[in-house]
Structure formats: C-alpha cells, structure tokens
Motif scaffolding. Structure first.
Motif, PDB file in Angstrom:
ATOM      1  N   LEU A 183       9.136   0.783   2.581  1.00 38.68           N
ATOM      2  CA  LEU A 183      10.134   0.973   1.532  1.00 38.68           C
ATOM      3  C   LEU A 183      10.006   2.345   0.896  1.00 38.68           C
ATOM      4  CD1 LEU A 183       9.572  -2.347  -0.442  1.00 38.68           C
ATOM      5  CD2 LEU A 183      11.392  -1.907   1.206  1.00 38.68           C
ATOM      6  N   SER A 184      11.143   2.885   0.502  1.00 37.74           N
ATOM      7  CA  SER A 184      11.067   4.005  -0.421  1.00 37.74           C
ATOM      8  C   SER A 184      11.890   3.608  -1.628  1.00 37.74           C
ATOM      9  CB  SER A 184      11.569   5.291   0.225  1.00 37.74           C
ATOM     10  OG  SER A 184      12.937   5.187   0.488  1.00 37.74           O
TER      11      SER A 184
ATOM     12  N   ILE B 226       6.005   6.560  -6.596  1.00 33.47           N
ATOM     13  CA  ILE B 226       7.425   6.806  -6.299  1.00 33.47           C
ATOM     14  C   ILE B 226       7.752   8.262  -6.586  1.00 33.47           C
ATOM     15  CG2 ILE B 226       9.789   6.258  -7.017  1.00 33.47           C
ATOM     16  CD1 ILE B 226       8.776   3.402  -7.642  1.00 33.47           C
ATOM     17  N   ARG B 227       7.237   8.759  -7.704  1.00 34.01           N
ATOM     18  CA  ARG B 227       7.555  10.143  -8.083  1.00 34.01           C
ATOM     19  C   ARG B 227       6.893  11.160  -7.162  1.00 34.01           C
ATOM     20  NH1 ARG B 227       8.907  10.194 -14.424  1.00 34.01           N
ATOM     21  NH2 ARG B 227      10.825   9.054 -14.070  1.00 34.01           N
ATOM     22  N   GLN B 228       5.829  10.763  -6.521  1.00 32.24           N
ATOM     23  CA  GLN B 228       5.230  11.656  -5.522  1.00 32.24           C
ATOM     24  C   GLN B 228       5.924  11.487  -4.172  1.00 32.24           C
ATOM     25  OE1 GLN B 228       0.685  12.071  -5.661  1.00 32.24           O
ATOM     26  NE2 GLN B 228       1.018  10.330  -6.991  1.00 32.24           N
ATOM     27  N   ARG B 229       7.010  10.746  -4.191  1.00 32.19           N
ATOM     28  CA  ARG B 229       7.818  10.466  -2.991  1.00 32.19           C
ATOM     29  C   ARG B 229       7.019   9.781  -1.903  1.00 32.19           C
ATOM     30  NH1 ARG B 229      11.844  15.629  -2.739  1.00 32.19           N
ATOM     31  NH2 ARG B 229      12.470  15.474  -4.898  1.00 32.19           N
ATOM     32  N   MET B 230       6.123   8.955  -2.333  1.00 27.75           N
ATOM     33  CA  MET B 230       5.371   8.199  -1.346  1.00 27.75           C
ATOM     34  C   MET B 230       6.182   6.970  -0.949  1.00 27.75           C
ATOM     35  SD  MET B 230       1.478   8.636  -2.731  1.00 27.75           S
ATOM     36  CE  MET B 230       0.600   7.984  -1.328  1.00 27.75           C
ATOM     37  N   LYS B 231       5.853   6.420   0.202  1.00 25.38           N
ATOM     38  CA  LYS B 231       6.532   5.214   0.681  1.00 25.38           C
ATOM     39  C   LYS B 231       5.621   4.026   0.427  1.00 25.38           C
ATOM     40  CE  LYS B 231       9.300   8.232   2.360  1.00 25.38           C
ATOM     41  NZ  LYS B 231      10.361   8.673   1.457  1.00 25.38           N
ATOM     42  N   PHE B 232       6.183   2.854   0.555  1.00 26.69           N
ATOM     43  CA  PHE B 232       5.371   1.655   0.346  1.00 26.69           C
ATOM     44  C   PHE B 232       5.326   0.840   1.625  1.00 26.69           C
ATOM     45  CE2 PHE B 232       6.594   3.206  -3.693  1.00 26.69           C
ATOM     46  CZ  PHE B 232       5.424   3.101  -4.429  1.00 26.69           C
TER      47      PHE B 232
ATOM     48  N   VAL C 289       0.852  -1.195   0.000  1.00 27.22           N
ATOM     49  CA  VAL C 289       0.000   0.000   0.000  1.00 27.22           C
ATOM     50  C   VAL C 289       0.889   1.246   0.000  1.00 27.22           C
ATOM     51  CG1 VAL C 289      -1.808   1.258   1.227  1.00 27.22           C
ATOM     52  CG2 VAL C 289      -1.733  -1.220   1.375  1.00 27.22           C
ATOM     53  N   PRO C 290       0.662   2.165  -0.929  1.00 24.99           N
ATOM     54  CA  PRO C 290       1.440   3.413  -0.872  1.00 24.99           C
ATOM     55  C   PRO C 290       0.935   4.285   0.282  1.00 24.99           C
ATOM     56  CG  PRO C 290       0.294   3.144  -2.994  1.00 24.99           C
ATOM     57  CD  PRO C 290      -0.275   2.147  -2.041  1.00 24.99           C
ATOM     58  N   ILE C 291       1.863   4.800   1.052  1.00 22.01           N
ATOM     59  CA  ILE C 291       1.487   5.759   2.099  1.00 22.01           C
ATOM     60  C   ILE C 291       2.367   7.000   1.925  1.00 22.01           C
ATOM     61  CG2 ILE C 291       0.549   4.163   3.823  1.00 22.01           C
ATOM     62  CD1 ILE C 291       3.292   4.175   5.187  1.00 22.01           C
ATOM     63  N   PRO C 292       1.868   8.175   2.325  1.00 21.85           N
ATOM     64  CA  PRO C 292       2.603   9.405   1.984  1.00 21.85           C
ATOM     65  C   PRO C 292       3.929   9.591   2.711  1.00 21.85           C
ATOM     66  CG  PRO C 292       0.587   9.920   3.194  1.00 21.85           C
ATOM     67  CD  PRO C 292       0.568   8.461   2.951  1.00 21.85           C
ATOM     68  N   VAL C 293       4.023   9.071   3.929  1.00 21.05           N
ATOM     69  CA  VAL C 293       5.273   9.255   4.678  1.00 21.05           C
ATOM     70  C   VAL C 293       5.687   7.932   5.310  1.00 21.05           C
ATOM     71  CG1 VAL C 293       5.180  11.719   5.260  1.00 21.05           C
ATOM     72  CG2 VAL C 293       3.858  10.078   6.599  1.00 21.05           C
ATOM     73  N   SER C 294       6.955   7.867   5.693  1.00 21.21           N
ATOM     74  CA  SER C 294       7.451   6.659   6.332  1.00 21.21           C
ATOM     75  C   SER C 294       6.881   6.562   7.743  1.00 21.21           C
ATOM     76  CB  SER C 294       8.973   6.719   6.386  1.00 21.21           C
ATOM     77  OG  SER C 294       9.457   5.522   6.926  1.00 21.21           O
ATOM     78  N   VAL C 295       6.667   5.361   8.213  1.00 23.18           N
ATOM     79  CA  VAL C 295       6.147   5.200   9.568  1.00 23.18           C
ATOM     80  C   VAL C 295       7.033   4.233  10.355  1.00 23.18           C
ATOM     81  CG1 VAL C 295       3.733   5.719   9.053  1.00 23.18           C
ATOM     82  CG2 VAL C 295       4.561   3.384   8.781  1.00 23.18           C
TER      83      VAL C 295
ATOM     84  N   VAL D 112      -2.560   2.236  10.454  1.00 23.13           N
ATOM     85  CA  VAL D 112      -1.348   3.055  10.333  1.00 23.13           C
ATOM     86  C   VAL D 112      -1.680   4.496  10.670  1.00 23.13           C
ATOM     87  CG1 VAL D 112       0.627   3.575   8.837  1.00 23.13           C
ATOM     88  CG2 VAL D 112      -0.861   1.668   8.279  1.00 23.13           C
ATOM     89  N   ALA D 113      -0.833   5.126  11.480  1.00 22.71           N
ATOM     90  CA  ALA D 113      -1.053   6.537  11.816  1.00 22.71           C
ATOM     91  C   ALA D 113       0.058   7.371  11.201  1.00 22.71           C
ATOM     92  CB  ALA D 113      -1.056   6.711  13.323  1.00 22.71           C
ATOM     93  N   TYR D 114      -0.296   8.467  10.565  1.00 23.49           N
ATOM     94  CA  TYR D 114       0.723   9.340   9.990  1.00 23.49           C
ATOM     95  C   TYR D 114       0.207  10.771   9.897  1.00 23.49           C
ATOM     96  CZ  TYR D 114      -1.980   8.390   5.773  1.00 23.49           C
ATOM     97  OH  TYR D 114      -3.005   8.259   4.881  1.00 23.49           O
ATOM     98  N   GLU D 115       1.113  11.678   9.652  1.00 23.66           N
ATOM     99  CA  GLU D 115       0.744  13.090   9.568  1.00 23.66           C
ATOM    100  C   GLU D 115       1.149  13.602   8.200  1.00 23.66           C
ATOM    101  OE1 GLU D 115       1.976  15.150  13.025  1.00 23.66           O
ATOM    102  OE2 GLU D 115       1.230  17.083  12.330  1.00 23.66           O
ATOM    103  N   TYR D 116       0.188  14.068   7.452  1.00 24.28           N
ATOM    104  CA  TYR D 116       0.473  14.550   6.104  1.00 24.28           C
ATOM    105  C   TYR D 116      -0.702  15.381   5.615  1.00 24.28           C
ATOM    106  CZ  TYR D 116       2.639  14.484   1.520  1.00 24.28           C
ATOM    107  OH  TYR D 116       3.259  14.852   0.356  1.00 24.28           O
TER     108      TYR D 116
END
Lengths: 299, 441
Positions: free
Chosen positions: B156-157, B187-193, B72-78, B216-220
């Motif tokens: 992953l990034s 990947i180009r949006q610099r999202m993480k996997f 699943v792509p997520i916007p930031v690393s967790v 998953v909890a993240y801030e974006y």
C-alpha cells in the motif's frame, strides 16, 4: 625559549582532542588504539615538516647528491606548522576508522598534503582532516567513520559543547559553528515536525556526539574557512543545508563530511566577494623573556 | 597455564527464548479478531550490497494463524517476484552459527600430563481486501497484491495516516491504538506499507507447522530498519536479533552506539549446565550498565570459516536463501556476518535503526571459557602448587561470574566444586619416583 602553554587556542584543541581519544579508547571501547593512532599522527607531522621545508630538503638532497658535504649550511628549518598538523592528526584519530595502519597513514598524509596542494594565494581551502577522511574512504576502500561511536549520552553532549565553546572563544570564529548548528537544528526540527515524529526523536538525532565533534572541532578550523564574517556564515549555512539534505533525503551516512568537502572550494569565491582579515595562528616570539602573541586570535 | 591443554569445544547456542511475552517486530501485528497476539524475540536477516537489500523477517508468532497479519513500512513498492518465503531452517542455521558459545578445557594431571585427547560433545539444540473506489477516497493506493507461499500480501501507499488506518480497519485489520500517529512519519517519507496476512487455503495445503519467515528484496539507498511501529503495543523491552550480511565487513548502527558483549572470560564449571541463564543474566546486566541505549555485538565473522564453530558455516545454497544475492561460488568468499542484539523500548530507542556497511574485517565472538581442574590423584609435590593456583583461579571465576551476571557471590561459591588445597598428596614410593614427569608420551 620558555614554553608557555594555553596562549595558542590550538593548545586547548590538542588537549581536548587527546582527552577525547582517551575517553574513546577507555570509556567508549573503541577497537582502535594508540598503535593505530601514533603512526597516523607521525605521518601528519612528517608530511607537514616536508611540506614546510620542501626547499630545504631539496637543497640538502642536492648537496648529498653532488657530495658538497662539509659546507656549513645556514638553512632554517620551519617547525611552527607542526602544531596545526598535530591538531589535524588528533582530529582525524577521533573520527576516522580503519583496520589498516597504512590507510590511516595515507589519510594523515593526504590531510596535510592538501594544505600545500590545494592552496590559493597562500590559503588552503580544504579542511585538512575532512580531506584526509574523504580521500582515505575514496582511495583505499578500507576506511570508514563511525557516527554512532559516541552514542547520545548527555555527558558527552555537554562535554563537546563546553570544550568546543572554549576553543571557539579563543579562536574567535564561533559564528561558523553557530551558523552551522543553528541551521542544522532548525532544518532537523522542521523536518521532524513535518514527519510527525515526537520531539525526542529529533533530540536523539541532534545529540549524537559525532555531529557535535564535527561542528566544534572540524568545521570551525579558522584557516580554511572564508575570511569575512558574512562569508563564513553563508558558507556554514550552505554546508548545513547540504549535510541535512544528504542525510535525510538520500540516506548518506557521511552527509556532513561530504557537504564540507564539496563546498570547501566555495571559500575562494567567498573570499573574492567578501574580503576580510585572514586568520593566522599565534606565532610565539621571544622578546626578552616575555612571550608575545602576534596576529593571532580574533581577526 | 602450561598444564591446561585444549580438549573440547562445546558450542552452546544461547536460548533466545526470552520469557516476557511481548508485541514486537519491525512492524506491528494487526489482529482480525480480539485474539491476543504474541511474539517473543524477533529475528531479522538483512543482506545488503550497495543499495540492494534483502530483508527477512521472522517471529515466534504463537496465536491462531488466521489472525496473523503484519504491517511493515518498506522504502519502495515491491512486486511478487521480490517477495519470497524462507525456509525457517536457514534462520536456525544462522542463529546456531553466530550464537555466543561456551568453550571447555580440561586441566591435565599436573604430575604426569598425558597427550591431549580430542573429543566432541554434541551441542544442545537451539534453545530455542477493499474496493478500489473507497481506496481512492481514502488516499490509499494498492500498489500490488499477490500471494506468496502461505501469505496474502498487499503493498500500500497512502497519502495520510487517517486514510490508511480507515483502509486497514475496513479491510478487517485491527489496528492497535496509537498506530495512526506512527504511520504518518512513514507516509510522509513516502514509504510503502507491506501488509501480509495468512492465506488459510495455501497454509493448509502446504501443511506448515509454523509461519515461515517473509523475505523482501528491494533497492534503496537508505539502510534502515523500522522498529517504532513494533513499540505501539508495548512499553516493555523487546529483543531483536539482527543478522547483517554484507560483502565488505562489519555492519554497524549509525544512530546508536554498538558495544561488544563481554567475551573471552573464564567462568565456573557449573555454568555449563546453566549457559542460557548465564547469558541472559549477563546480557541484562550489560544492557543496564550501558544505560539501555546501546546495541550489542554478539558476533562478527567472515562466513567462510569459524573458530570454534558453533555450527558448520552455511552452504552456498543456504547463503543464497538467506539473501546473499551476490554470492559467487567460484569467486572469493565475501560474506561477512554481524549479529547485533538490540533490546529496545520506546524511552531509549526513539529512532528507527540506521545502519552502514563498513570495511571493518575485525572478528568478534561472544566466547565463554570453562576450565575443568584435574580431579585425579595428585602424586607429586608440584601438584600442591597446582591445587593452590587452581583454587585461586576458581575464586577469580566466581568473582567474574558475579560481576558479569549480578548473581550472589556466595551462591556462586556454593555451586563451585572447589579443589581441595589441603588434600593429601599421595606420595609415590621413592623407588618409583622419576626426576621429571614425562610430558609427551
């Protein structure tokens, strides 16, 4: 005075916006309806009337307070601005959403008040509708804009483009919308290409009804944009770039509105750099039985 | 109608067990063997306040757990602290609380209406690893790696999609064909996997029956849900139920139109027995009518109450588990739920879903009404009029049902137990007849 419709481009704007309102309410199932829109429209018209006739109202109040009644006053009440206020109020009705009638009325009042407050050398530089939206969102926390409310159906895309083009043709300042749309489309396509999405992704983004309503019925307001052609084009390009950056990189839903709001004061600067003929709406004058249009349309 | 008084509210939760077996999710499944992996209807909870998001993903995975893996792509690393597994009960509770509901009313004897008796009927249950050196060469960075509950999770990034694909293959994940092209935009949006697979040891230790939802909890700032990856394996339509929890009001899609599901309509009595089928047929028809391009609003309500309640509101603890991190039991309740039902496919939903929280406090629920006619002995002339009107009402209900579901009107009529308009009115002897029936006893 003989009423002659469709001489003034605002007549077209008003009819189309009313048509959009009906479509929104009956075809797009908006939750808001006339009980919300009418107070909004009334608040716009009232604010315009008060703003236009501030001195007269002041004098009337003084007369009332000093009890100098009975004296025949020769005050001339100005109502020519009401048509613009109606256009603004309808534009607002199509865009702004709230559960509270008061919030909508505040938005309407703020929109029109901005024309009188933020004015340099007799020209207001904030787009009234946009100012109303931003101030209602910021001040009340009870207003929002629904960018998805039109969907991306081809019928609506065609409708907005055709009606918008017709109005712009009458107003004669099509380059504002043109420069905005071309810049926004180019940036979106380039970014889409860079990311590697298929073309229908960017097509879907661009065919959203809300973007087209903004481009054809908000940013094109000829009164608040720079007077010179080069000024307008530069200004529109900047709005498009900022809107695109805000939306694509910062996830700001209201990117276009914020971009327009932030860059509106640039109009003053651009008018100083590049001078051009100011736009005035046609003023109908009765000459015999003929209706003439003074200083309107193309600048 | 005056004589109709409310007695029972039955709330049926809609069976969301959509029949087609499809691949679906925010991400895609990657099998470690050639096992067929299926997932029927995905459910996602998104709790969001400001830029903070708690995303919970659940699925009806039915394959062998050892083959389960999801990307699943997520916007930031967790980090490990930001990942959790959720008790599946919470999802069932949310589903039950927000599901479209059937409401039942009983008509009273038009001649002598008794006082309403309240009785409740039980609602039926819910129908429902790689080396660091090669990683670098591939441009893939393992941002973090940890085990939470029964899942082994890798964040992953990547620099480019080919590298990511190779990494996944080298590490034993079977990538669906066409994944590479779709990984690239993320990947180009610099999202993480976010890559999760089942840790068999933990799974067996825990004695779990099904895989639990991952949270998953993240801030974006961007508020979106990736759906494109889930379309790789299937051109078929997929169903996604999204429970959006906000502190302000309704959550809406910003890049697709949201339409309210038809609601507050009277339907024939027999629908009670086929509520699941009715809802599915109605949903499909509404979906087709709207050109397959819209999301449907099924429920929008403040979570502190409900009327009628399909299930009790969630407890503070359940809310917190569902991701409502801002919940303050001492403060005013400010949790608003929006339940969106999206049926998507590649042709009609080319873009990932984008949302916004709005201050919109408008309440909405999918609510369907059954009115049972009075079937006792009619003992007055006024009853004749009642029967005539009831017969008309039943016909209207049949037409409504046909219109909503597309079912054959004649078959609907056959299933309706129409009242007999020409039935004999049993006359009360004149010496017992009263001028007016007592209404309030």
């Amino acid at each position: 005075m003989k009423l002659k419709l469709f001489v003034d481009p605002r007549d077209y704007q008003i009819s189309f916006l009313i048509f959009f309102l009906f479509l929104g309410i009956f075809n797009r199932e908006w939750s808001l309806s006339f009980p919300y829109f009418i107070p909004l429209i009334v608040s716009c018209l009232l604010t315009q009337f008060i703003g236009d006739n501030f001195d007269n109202i002041n004098q009337k109040l003084k007369e009332l307070l000093t009890r100098e009644r009975g004296r025949k006053s020769d005050l001339k009440w100005k109502i020519s601005g009401l048509k613009s206020a109606l256009t603004t109020s309808l534009g607002l009705s199509v865009l702004i959403r709230s559960n509270s009638i008061y919030t909508l009325m505040i938005a309407g009042a703020m929109a029109i008040a901005s024309k009188f407050i933020f004015s340099v050398e007799g020209k207001h530089f904030f787009n009234p509708g946009n100012f109303g939206i931003i101030s209602a969102i910021a001040l009340t926390h009870n207003a929002w804009v629904s960018p998805g409310q039109w969907g991306s159906d081809w019928f609506y895309v065609a409708l907005f483009i055709c009606t918008g083009a017709l109005v712009l043709n009458k107003v004669g300042r099509w380059e504002t919308t043109g420069a905005f749309l071309v810049t926004y489309i180019i940036l979106s396509c380039l970014y889409n290409y860079y990311l590697g999405w298929e073309w229908d992704v960017v097509l879907h983004q661009l065919s959203t009804g809300s973007l087209l309503v903004f481009a054809f019925f908000m940013i094109s307001d000829p009164r608040s944009i720079p007077d010179s052609k080069i000024g307008r084009i530069t200004w529109s390009i900047l709005v498009a770039i900022l809107a695109f950056v805000l939306r694509s990189f910062f996830g700001v839903t209201y990117g276009v509105f914020i971009a327009l709001f932030v860059l509106s004061p640039l109009t003053i600067l651009f008018d100083k750099i590049w001078t051009g003929q100011r736009f005035y709406w046609p003023i109908s004058q009765e000459v015999g039985s003929e209706l003439t249009v003074v200083n309107g349309g193309r600048a | 109608m005056k004589k109709i008084l409310l007695i029972i509210t039955i709330c049926l939760t809609v069976c969301l067990s959509f029949p087609q077996q499809v691949w679906a999710f925010c991400g895609f499944y990657v099998a470690k063997a050639d096992t067929k992996l299926y997932n029927r209807a995905s459910q996602v909870i998104i709790a969001r306040k400001g830029d903070r998001t708690v995303l919970t993903m659940a699925n009806d995975y039915e394959g062998d757990v050892k083959d389960f893996a999801v990307v699943v792509p997520i916007p930031v690393s967790v980090t490990k602290e930001q990942v959790n597994v959720l008790n599946p009960k919470i999802l069932e509770r949310l589903d039950a609380f927000s599901a479209p509901r059937l409401v039942e009313y009983y008509d009273y004897d038009p001649c002598a209406p008794p006082l309403p008796v309240y009785k409740t009927q039980e609602a039926p249950g819910v129908a429902r690893e790689g080396g660091a050196r090669s990683d670098q060469a591939l441009g893939v960075t393992v941002e973090s790696k940890f085990t939470v509950g029964e899942y082994d999770i890798v964040i992953l990034s990547a620099k480019e999609s080919q590298g990511l694909e190779t990494w996944l293959i080298q590490n034993g994940y079977k990538i669906p064909r066409g994944a590479k092209e779709l990984l690239s935009p993320y990947i180009r949006q610099r999202m993480k996997f976010f890559v999760a697979k089942v840790n068999l040891e933990e799974y067996e230790k825990g004695g779990y029956v099904n895989l639990r939802p991952i949270q998953v909890a993240y801030e974006y700032p961007k508020f979106m849900l990736p759906i494109r990856l889930g379309m790789i394996n299937s051109k078929k339509e997929q169903d996604l139920i999204i429970y959006l929890l906000s502190d302000t009001g309704q959550t809406e899609l910003t890049n697709y139109r949201t339409v309210k599901i038809p609601s507050n309509v009277d339907v024939p009595e027999f629908v009670e027995k086929q509520f699941g089928d009715f809802y599915k047929a109605m949903f499909t028809r509404s979906y087709e009518r709207e050109g397959k391009r819209v999301a449907f609003l099924e429920y929008a309500w403040n979570m502190s109450w409900c009327d009628p309640c399909a299930a009790d509101p969630l407890t503070p603890d359940e809310l917190r588990q569902a991701g409502v991190f801002w919940y303050d039991p001492n403060g005013p309740s400010d949790v608003f739920i929006t339940r969106l039902h999206v049926r998507y496919d590649r042709a009609h939903f080319p873009e990932d879903l984008r949302f916004q929280n709005t201050p919109n406090q408008e309440l909405f629920q999918g609510r369907y009404v059954i009115r049972h006619p009075f079937r006792g002995t009619i003992s007055c002339q006024a009853g004749k009029e009642y029967l005539r009107r009831t017969r008309q009402r039943q016909e209207r209900e049949a037409q409504t049902l046909a219109n909503l579901t597309g079912w054959d009107i004649n078959k609907i009529r056959q299933q309706i137990d129409f009242v007999n308009v020409h039935g004999q009115v049993e006359d009360t002897p004149w010496w017992w007849r009263k001028e007016r029936p007592e209404r309030n006893r």
